[in-house]
Write a protein that holds these residues in place. Structure first.
Motif, short mmCIF file in Angstrom:
data_model
loop_
_atom_site.label_atom_id
_atom_site.label_comp_id
_atom_site.label_asym_id
_atom_site.label_seq_id
_atom_site.Cartn_x
_atom_site.Cartn_y
_atom_site.Cartn_z
N CYS A 1 0.83 -1.21 0.00
CA CYS A 1 0.00 0.00 0.00
C CYS A 1 0.86 1.25 0.00
CB CYS A 1 -0.92 0.01 1.23
SG CYS A 1 -2.42 -0.95 1.03
N LEU A 2 1.90 1.26 0.83
CA LEU A 2 2.77 2.43 0.92
C LEU A 2 3.50 2.67 -0.41
CD1 LEU A 2 4.28 1.96 4.50
CD2 LEU A 2 2.55 3.62 3.77
N ILE A 3 3.99 1.59 -1.03
CA ILE A 3 4.69 1.73 -2.31
C ILE A 3 3.74 2.27 -3.38
CG2 ILE A 3 5.81 0.46 -4.17
CD1 ILE A 3 6.94 -1.43 -1.99
N VAL A 4 2.53 1.69 -3.45
CA VAL A 4 1.55 2.13 -4.45
C VAL A 4 1.17 3.59 -4.20
CG1 VAL A 4 -0.81 1.83 -5.28
CG2 VAL A 4 0.63 -0.17 -4.87
N ALA A 5 0.97 3.96 -2.93
CA ALA A 5 0.58 5.33 -2.60
C ALA A 5 1.65 6.32 -3.04
CB ALA A 5 0.33 5.46 -1.10
N ILE A 6 2.92 5.95 -2.88
CA ILE A 6 4.00 6.85 -3.29
C ILE A 6 4.06 6.96 -4.81
CG2 ILE A 6 6.51 7.12 -3.36
CD1 ILE A 6 6.58 5.85 -0.55
N VAL A 7 3.99 5.82 -5.50
CA VAL A 7 4.06 5.83 -6.96
C VAL A 7 2.89 6.59 -7.57
CG1 VAL A 7 3.96 4.37 -9.03
CG2 VAL A 7 5.38 3.69 -7.08
N VAL A 8 1.69 6.37 -7.02
CA VAL A 8 0.49 7.00 -7.57
C VAL A 8 0.39 8.47 -7.18
CG1 VAL A 8 -2.04 7.01 -7.47
CG2 VAL A 8 -0.81 4.85 -7.71
N GLY A 9 0.82 8.80 -5.97
CA GLY A 9 0.52 10.13 -5.45
C GLY A 9 1.63 11.14 -5.48
N ILE A 10 2.86 10.75 -5.78
CA ILE A 10 3.97 11.70 -5.71
C ILE A 10 3.98 12.64 -6.92
CG2 ILE A 10 5.69 10.33 -6.94
CD1 ILE A 10 7.70 11.16 -4.72
N SER A 11 4.31 13.88 -6.67
CA SER A 11 4.42 14.85 -7.76
C SER A 11 5.49 15.88 -7.40
CB SER A 11 3.08 15.55 -8.01
OG SER A 11 2.72 16.35 -6.91
N TRP A 12 6.05 16.50 -8.45
CA TRP A 12 7.13 17.48 -8.26
C TRP A 12 6.78 18.82 -8.91
CZ3 TRP A 12 11.25 15.77 -5.33
CH2 TRP A 12 11.34 14.39 -5.15
N ASP A 13 5.51 19.06 -9.17
CA ASP A 13 5.11 20.28 -9.89
C ASP A 13 5.53 21.55 -9.17
OD1 ASP A 13 3.98 18.62 -11.74
OD2 ASP A 13 1.96 18.75 -10.92
N SER A 14 5.32 21.60 -7.87
CA SER A 14 5.71 22.77 -7.07
C SER A 14 6.36 22.29 -5.79
CB SER A 14 4.49 23.64 -6.76
OG SER A 14 3.47 22.87 -6.14
N GLY A 15 7.44 21.53 -5.98
CA GLY A 15 8.08 20.92 -4.83
C GLY A 15 7.52 19.53 -4.59
N LEU A 16 8.13 18.80 -3.69
CA LEU A 16 7.70 17.44 -3.40
C LEU A 16 6.34 17.44 -2.72
CD1 LEU A 16 8.26 14.41 -3.29
CD2 LEU A 16 9.43 14.78 -1.11
N GLN A 17 5.36 16.75 -3.33
CA GLN A 17 4.03 16.64 -2.77
C GLN A 17 3.54 15.20 -2.88
OE1 GLN A 17 1.76 19.55 -5.01
NE2 GLN A 17 2.11 21.13 -3.47
N LEU A 18 2.67 14.82 -1.97
CA LEU A 18 2.10 13.47 -1.97
C LEU A 18 0.62 13.57 -1.66
CD1 LEU A 18 3.04 10.50 -2.31
CD2 LEU A 18 3.16 10.36 0.19
#
Length: 224
Positions: free
Chosen positions: A109-126
């Motif tokens: 779950c944690l791995i999927v959440a990171i892969v699906v939810g991470i973004s770098w548009d305006s800094g690191l966000q999850l």
């Protein structure tokens, strides 16, 4: 008495097919969430609007019950309780299988959440965890209740179906309460349902195939 009563996970000819179907559907859903598919975004926004503003007051008491249980500090003792029930019922191999499968499920779950939810548009966000781990864990506990406890308490198949349905409704109220009180997105709940069912069937299939082998290698007595 029929010896199959003592089998924790009953055989199911459709299990392998269900694992494939729900696994594929979950992956497709993850891709839809990751790339902000229109239907997913619309569903999240619409569900949030309805849950936050349009639910009838008659449902609030039931949602309060769901919210009462929708906490990590409650689901973890329930996981420990179910492990204890398995041990006392002489399902010692199943106890370790259940504990390890919950730990592995958390990591996935944690791995999927990171892969699906991470973004770098305006800094690191999850974004919110998808699938929601709390709901996934509750599903595993409730599936085990349906598999282990209900068949031993209720001999009537009809009553078992009714109670299983009520358990499913209870889980649904927990999901809605998280959307209402914690601003969880609908996609996180749907992801939890898809992944939770896939994970249960996958772990059940592994248990059915390997339990006796584990019992022999580890020299642990008891039922399987």
């Amino acid at each position: 008495m029929n010896g199959s009563v003592f089998v924790l996970i009953q055989p199911d000819k459709l299990r392998k097919l269900l694992i494939i179907i729900f696994g594929v559907v979950f992956i497709v859903f993850c891709l839809a969430v990751r790339f902000n598919a229109v239907l997913v975004t619309f569903g999240d926004d619409a569900a949030t609007l309805v849950v936050q503003n349009m639910l009838p007051h008659s449902l609030q008491a039931l949602l309060a019950i769901g919210h009462l249980f929708a906490h990590y500090w409650l689901v973890l003792p329930f996981i420990a309780l179910m492990a204890g029930v398995l041990y006392l019922a002489q399902y010692k191999i199943a106890m370790w299988w259940f504990i390890i499968s919950q730990i592995m499920g958390m990591l996935v779950c944690l791995i999927v959440a990171i892969v699906v939810g991470i973004s770098w548009d305006s800094g690191l966000q999850l974004r919110d965890m998808m699938p929601n781990l709390l709901l996934v864990w509750w599903l595993q506990v409730l599936f085990l209740v349906v598999a282990l406890i209900l068949p031993r308490l209720l001999k009537s198949r009809r009553l078992q179906i009714i109670m299983s349905t009520l358990i499913g409704v209870f889980w649904l109220f927990m999901m809605i309460s998280l959307m209402q009180a914690n601003n969880m997105l609908l996609s996180s709940g749907i992801g939890a349902l898809l992944f939770g069912y896939f994970w249960w069937q996958l772990s059940a299939q592994i248990y059915r195939k390997r339990a006796r082998q584990w019992q022999h290698v580890l020299k642990i007595d008891g039922r399987v």
